[in-house]
Design an enzyme around this catalytic site. Structure first.
Site, mmCIF file in Angstrom:
data_model
loop_
_atom_site.group_PDB
_atom_site.id
_atom_site.type_symbol
_atom_site.label_atom_id
_atom_site.label_comp_id
_atom_site.label_asym_id
_atom_site.label_seq_id
_atom_site.Cartn_x
_atom_site.Cartn_y
_atom_site.Cartn_z
ATOM 1 N N GLU A 1 -1.302 -0.529 -9.047
ATOM 2 C CA GLU A 1 -2.763 -0.664 -8.967
ATOM 3 C C GLU A 1 -3.413 0.676 -8.638
ATOM 4 O O GLU A 1 -3.051 1.332 -7.663
ATOM 5 C CB GLU A 1 -3.123 -1.703 -7.897
ATOM 6 C CG GLU A 1 -4.604 -1.970 -7.739
ATOM 7 C CD GLU A 1 -4.869 -3.098 -6.773
ATOM 8 O OE1 GLU A 1 -5.925 -3.080 -6.111
ATOM 9 O OE2 GLU A 1 -4.030 -4.021 -6.661
ATOM 10 N N LYS B 1 0.833 -1.193 0.000
ATOM 11 C CA LYS B 1 0.000 0.000 0.000
ATOM 12 C C LYS B 1 0.876 1.255 0.000
ATOM 13 O O LYS B 1 1.832 1.364 0.772
ATOM 14 C CB LYS B 1 -0.924 0.019 1.219
ATOM 15 C CG LYS B 1 -2.003 -1.061 1.192
ATOM 16 C CD LYS B 1 -3.037 -0.780 0.131
ATOM 17 C CE LYS B 1 -4.162 -1.819 0.179
ATOM 18 N NZ LYS B 1 -5.203 -1.536 -0.829
ATOM 19 N N ASP C 1 -0.176 -0.428 -4.582
ATOM 20 C CA ASP C 1 -1.586 -0.059 -4.669
ATOM 21 C C ASP C 1 -1.768 1.309 -4.032
ATOM 22 O O ASP C 1 -1.570 1.474 -2.831
ATOM 23 C CB ASP C 1 -2.446 -1.100 -3.955
ATOM 24 C CG ASP C 1 -3.933 -0.795 -4.032
ATOM 25 O OD1 ASP C 1 -4.316 0.148 -4.751
ATOM 26 O OD2 ASP C 1 -4.728 -1.510 -3.385
ATOM 27 N N ASP D 1 -8.598 -1.134 -10.321
ATOM 28 C CA ASP D 1 -9.366 -1.811 -9.273
ATOM 29 C C ASP D 1 -10.684 -1.073 -9.076
ATOM 30 O O ASP D 1 -11.729 -1.478 -9.574
ATOM 31 C CB ASP D 1 -8.555 -1.845 -7.979
ATOM 32 C CG ASP D 1 -9.343 -2.459 -6.811
ATOM 33 O OD1 ASP D 1 -10.447 -2.984 -7.035
ATOM 34 O OD2 ASP D 1 -8.852 -2.404 -5.671
ATOM 35 N N LYS E 1 -13.025 -8.540 -8.085
ATOM 36 C CA LYS E 1 -13.456 -9.054 -6.787
ATOM 37 C C LYS E 1 -14.860 -9.610 -6.927
ATOM 38 O O LYS E 1 -15.721 -9.010 -7.575
ATOM 39 C CB LYS E 1 -13.399 -7.946 -5.737
ATOM 40 C CG LYS E 1 -11.997 -7.357 -5.621
ATOM 41 C CD LYS E 1 -11.884 -6.237 -4.602
ATOM 42 C CE LYS E 1 -10.452 -5.707 -4.570
ATOM 43 N NZ LYS E 1 -10.244 -4.650 -3.571
#
Length: 327
Positions: A166, A111, A139, A190, A214
């Site tokens: 991401e 992250k 991300d 995403d 997802k």
């Protein structure tokens, strides 16, 4: 969904349990994760749309829960799924502690662009991860502007290339701009897919090399597989990830990854380790993979993490509203 006869709200609530799972570290700004679990004729399903989501978006998550519990998952073509480590925006000295929860992982998602932190902290965290894991992806959760993304990704790739970045920026035009300015860095979408009315828009615009998909936000395993097939037709590969799911929700993600014709990347399905308590025993990760298997909560584990009555009622009311939206 393959079965048009959706269960009623009363049927869904007959076995519903709301749980509040305590977390080891703050993630997505929370320290407890609430989800509602339902039990149907073929197993368990999870309804866990984040509280800030409006009902029309949350209804997709309910449809996914219904698929898991009333329809079941499609056949698997693999029995294990490679999984990446997920490293929150922690200080570098905590990186080994986090990675220890992902034994054998050869890929880590780190992250970055955390509010209140700066690029120097991101660089230090990524360097700490690279000391133990050969492949790194980052991300940003849409946290950078285009200029910030270009600056950060250029710095982050000095030592070694990234597997991909991401959601470096929030909007589709920004993702397109980053890809044009940094063609050597793969961009993964995403939020631009799971929170979009048209998940293919970012691909048609040229804003993604990779799609992070997802199960719950897309309405179930079958809708995810259908989207993956469409993405493949545009040359875009997919990574199956979790939405900070309980063990029940994670089993749906693993089922989706197990059913994909191709699985080129490690999947983001190892976040169960962020909970200090869950509703079923944790799957044992070994050699960087997780086994694919159905999950049923255990009564004593459920009792230990039940949400308070007022929070349970909030979820019951939400389920009724979302079920009505499903028709």
């Amino acid at each position: 969904m393959t079965d048009p006869a959706l269960p009623s709200a009363d049927e869904l609530l007959a076995s519903a349990v709301v749980v509040s799972l305590p977390m080891r570290v703050r993630f997505r700004g929370i320290t407890r994760r609430e989800v509602l679990l339902v039990r149907g004729p073929v197993g368990w399903g999870e309804f866990g749309a984040f509280p800030e989501y409006e009902d029309d978006e949350a209804a997709h998550w309910l449809r996914s829960a219904i698929e898991s519990a009333w329809v079941g998952h499609p056949p698997a073509i693999r029995s294990v799924v490679p999984v990446n480590a997920t490293v929150p925006a922690v200080d570098p000295d905590r990186v080994p502690e986090v990675l220890a929860r992902f034994p054998g992982a050869q890929t880590a998602k780190v992250k970055v662009a955390e509010p209140g932190q700066d690029l120097a902290q991101d660089l230090a965290r990524v360097r700490a991860v690279r000391e133990s894991v050969p492949r790194v992806r980052v991300d940003a959760n849409g946290g950078w502007t285009v200029d910030e993304a270009v600056t950060a990704l250029t710095a982050l790739t000095v030592d070694a290339p990234l597997e991909y970045a991401e959601q470096p920026c929030a909007t589709v035009p920004e993702l397109v701009a980053v890809r044009k300015r940094l063609p050597e860095v793969r961009v993964a979408a995403d939020e631009s897919i799971r929170r979009a009315e048209d998940p293919m828009r970012v691909v048609r615009a040229g804003g993604a090399d990779v799609a992070v998909v997802k199960v719950a936000p897309l309405g179930g395993v079958r809708p995810l597989l259908a989207l993956a097939d469409e993405l493949a037709g545009h040359g875009v590969e997919v990574v199956v990830s979790s939405a900070l799911d309980s063990a029940v929700g994670m089993s749906a993600g693993l089922a989706a990854a197990a059913a994909l014709p191709q699985l080129p990347f490690a999947c983001g399905l190892g976040t169960g380790g962020f909970f200090t308590a869950d509703v079923a025993p944790a799957r044992r990760m070994s050699g960087g993979v997780l086994p694919v298997a159905a999950v049923a909560p255990e009564a004593d584990m459920l009792d230990a993490v039940r949400a308070t009555p007022d929070r349970a009622q909030w979820w019951f009311d939400r389920l009724r509203r979302c079920r009505e939206l499903l028709g």
